[in-house]
Write a protein that holds these residues in place. Structure first.
Motif, PDB file in Angstrom:
ATOM      1  N   ARG A   1     -26.194   0.959 -15.102  1.00 18.41           N
ATOM      2  CA  ARG A   1     -27.159  -0.013 -14.569  1.00 18.41           C
ATOM      3  C   ARG A   1     -28.547   0.579 -14.399  1.00 18.41           C
ATOM      4  O   ARG A   1     -29.474  -0.117 -14.015  1.00 18.41           O
ATOM      5  CB  ARG A   1     -26.662  -0.544 -13.227  1.00 18.41           C
ATOM      6  N   ARG A   2     -28.698   1.884 -14.591  1.00 16.31           N
ATOM      7  CA  ARG A   2     -30.014   2.481 -14.402  1.00 16.31           C
ATOM      8  C   ARG A   2     -30.214   3.536 -15.478  1.00 16.31           C
ATOM      9  O   ARG A   2     -29.269   4.213 -15.879  1.00 16.31           O
ATOM     10  CB  ARG A   2     -30.078   3.140 -13.017  1.00 16.31           C
TER      11      ARG A   2
ATOM     12  N   LEU B   1     -22.892   2.569 -10.492  1.00 12.09           N
ATOM     13  CA  LEU B   1     -23.816   2.282 -11.587  1.00 12.09           C
ATOM     14  C   LEU B   1     -23.099   2.101 -12.920  1.00 12.09           C
ATOM     15  O   LEU B   1     -23.638   1.528 -13.866  1.00 12.09           O
ATOM     16  CB  LEU B   1     -24.849   3.406 -11.723  1.00 12.09           C
TER      17      LEU B   1
END
Lengths: 365, 290
Positions: A279-280, A361
């Protein structure tokens, strides 16, 4: 009536209290940085806590401060409802088992155990009853007139434990008590300790640098690094979800593999050739336990060396990026290369800068 | 293990026997000379063989000389010195090792200084202090009267008690005692004094016994300070008395058999002590617990 008689004296006594540690800090005179900068924790009543960490992490200092052997200049230590940080060791209601037994060499087993009761001016009849009870519990009854030098290591260890529990402490402290025993005896004593704890019920704090002791004995493990709590959780949770790269690299044998990876456009390229969503974007440490790596499919990697351990073997591989990857495999394998793949649900992700787990994440499919 | 070979063993034994001979020969001569009459010795010199007058000469030591009362003085002074040193150094070494003193190293260095500056080279100031131990207070302007310890048993023993050897020995021994014992005693509720009495003292028995023997011998054989600090023959120690036997002969020829009989008698007490406490001496010198 006969029922109550059968209960051991020590167990019939009070069970443990909870321990609250609030804002505890300590700096040794002349040292640049504190051993313990600021520590807050809550140990539940009757719980067996193992403090685990490398040498110099402040675990012995913390134990000594709980015991009152070292001053706690900043912060509060509360046993139950009593604030104890300013009290002398004898007034805290805690007892300690030391690393090298620390039995009084010139006293018999019985004297060693009842020395604290003598100092507390406990009447003779009660002293004798308690010594007999504790000796029966620890199977020391036949040895009461011996001196420590006439005992085996395991027996000395039991006397040291007897000396600690005879006062029916609410808090029992252990300072690496098993590190002096040979491997076989250590296993036995470890199991005895676990049983004993269940019978006595005192809140126990056990300091060690041995992860096997921590995993087997603890209700919860407190992992210390440079005086800070890295993680304070049950052993299974620490194994399944380490909170930081420090914990991941400290626990497990061999420890978790940590590989530097980069997330670009929401995807991380895995060393086995696959990818996983993230996600990042940025730099991360990817973690995977050697025992979770799947063999036989995926990318081929060169074997650096093998360690045969009988039940299994540990193989060190070189990833395409040149990093080292440890894998556990069935014993007796051969060959210069292995195909490995990483199951997605076994992957851990840590922030490259802070080292903290950022498992959420990952986008597992 | 050092390799042993028969030839090497023989050489070692030879050297050992030579050493023993070297040490025993003077004692033998003393004893043999003591068994002859003064006239014999005047005529034929120091003797190598026994004669018939030993008992007679020893009786003369007890009837004609001050040696008996001086031996009593020696005994009192040596006991006071040895006991005093044991008590003092046990306490000081305890403080140095087990109490967390801020300037412990400085205290230790100061105590160590007394080893480097023995009484022999500070006789004059020591005498000055002993002749009026209240002088420091008087110097501060306090109204105190003069108290002299010169020519008393205490005065003979005190300077020897204030000596760092014992502290040093016991400090080295205490450092071999596991620190966890002190921590365990604290957890058991014992304060510093109880730990000292209940745990440390029993453990230190061999070291203290060795220290006692060494310091007793030192006190017994001390010469310079007793010579300076005792002004009457009845307060002198045996060693000083022995020396006086040789020089106090007025115009008479020195009575060698009497001197040798006295010397043999005076050696008897330290010899007995060594014989009885020898095993402590050896164990304490090694300073280790099995």
């Amino acid at each position: 009536m006969t029922l109550t008689l059968e209960r051991p004296v020590a167990a019939a006594a009070k069970t443990g209290t909870d321990i609250r540690i609030e804002g505890l800090a300590k700096t040794y005179p002349g040292a640049d940085s504190p051993v313990i900068p600021n520590l807050t924790a809550h140990l539940r009543a009757g719980e067996f806590t193992v403090i685990l960490g490398p040498s110099g992490c402040g675990k012995s200092t913390l134990l000594n401060m709980l015991a009152g052997l070292e001053a706690a200049p900043t912060g509060r230590i509360v046993f139950g409802t009593r604030e104890v940080q300013a009290l002398a060791p004898r007034d805290r209601g805690c007892a300690m088992v030391f690393q090298n037994y620390a039995l009084y060499p010139h006293m018999t087993v019985a004297r060693n155990m009842d020395y604290s009761l003598r100092i507390a001016k406990v009447p003779r009849a009660e002293r004798e009853a308690r010594v007999a009870e504790v000796a029966r519990m620890l199977e020391l009854s036949a040895l009461l007139d011996r001196r420590p030098s006439q005992l085996s290591g395991g027996q000395r260890q039991r006397v040291a434990i007897g000396r600690a529990i005879i006062r029916e402490p609410q808090v029992l402290l252990f300072d690496e008590p098993l590190s002096n025993l040979d491997a076989r005896l250590r296993n036995e004593t470890r199991m005895e300790l676990a049983q004993l704890h269940r019978r006595i019920g005192a809140t126990s704090v056990f300091v060690t640098h041995d992860q096997v002791e921590a995993m087997t004995l603890a209700d919860r493990v407190m992992i210390l690094n440079k005086g800070r709590i890295e993680q304070f959780a049950p052993p299974s949770e620490i194994y399944a979800a380490p909170a930081s790269t420090f914990v991941a690299g400290f626990l497990g044998s061999p420890p978790m593999n940590l590989l530097a990876v980069e997330s670009r456009n929401g995807r991380i390229r895995l060393p086995d050739g696959g990818t996983i969503g993230c996600r990042r974007d940025g730099m991360f440490q990817l973690g995977i336990r050697p025992e979770h790596i799947r063999l036989g499919a995926g990318a081929e990697m060169r074997v650096q060396f093998r360690e045969e351990l009988g039940s299994h073997s540990v193989i060190a591989l070189t990833t395409p990026d040149g990093a080292r990857l440890r894998v556990t495999a069935p014993p007796g394998g051969t060959g210069d290369a292995l195909r490995v793949s990483f199951p997605q649900d076994a992957l851990h992700l840590f922030d490259a800068e802070t080292g903290l787990a950022v498992r959420e994440l990952l986008i597992r499919t | 293990m050092i390799e042993t070979r028969t030839s090497f063993d023989r050489i070692c034994m030879g050297i050992l026997w030579l050493g023993i001979l070297f040490i025993l020969a003077p004692l033998w001569i003393a004893l043999m000379t003591a068994s002859h009459s003064a006239v014999d010795v005047m005529r034929s010199g120091l003797a190598w063989y026994p004669g018939p007058h030993l008992v007679e000469n020893v009786i003369r030591v007890f009837t004609d000389t001050r040696i008996p009362v001086q031996m009593f003085n020696s005994l009192v002074v040596a006991l006071m010195t040895a006991v005093g040193i044991c008590i003092l150094s046990f306490c000081t070494a305890f403080a140095l090792v087990f109490l967390n003193l801020r300037f412990g190293w400085l205290v230790f260095a100061t105590i160590f200084g007394t080893i480097l500056l023995p009484v022999d080279i500070r006789v004059v100031p020591t005498y000055q202090v002993m002749s009026n131990i209240m002088e420091p207070f008087a110097a501060l302007g306090l109204p105190v009267s003069q108290i002299s310890l010169v020519n008393t048993h205490i005065g003979l023993a005190l300077p020897a008690i204030a000596h760092g050897t014992g502290t040093f020995m016991l400090r080295q021994f205490f450092r071999t005692v596991p620190m966890d014992l002190a921590r365990a005693a604290r957890m058991d509720g014992a304060g510093a004094l109880r730990f000292m009495w209940d745990v440390l003292l029993p453990l230190s028995r061999p070291a203290l016994a060795a220290l006692f023997v060494l310091m007793f011998l030192g006190g017994w054989t001390n010469y310079l300070w007793p010579l300076v600090a005792s002004s009457t023959a009845d307060m002198q120690t045996a060693v000083v008395g022995l020396a006086r036997l040789a020089t106090d002969g007025d115009s008479r020829a020195p009575d060698f058999p009497l001197m040798m009989a006295a010397a043999s008698t005076v050696s008897l007490i330290p010899l007995t002590l060594i014989a009885v406490l020898q095993r402590f001496l050896v164990r304490g010198m090694a300073l280790t617990e099995k």
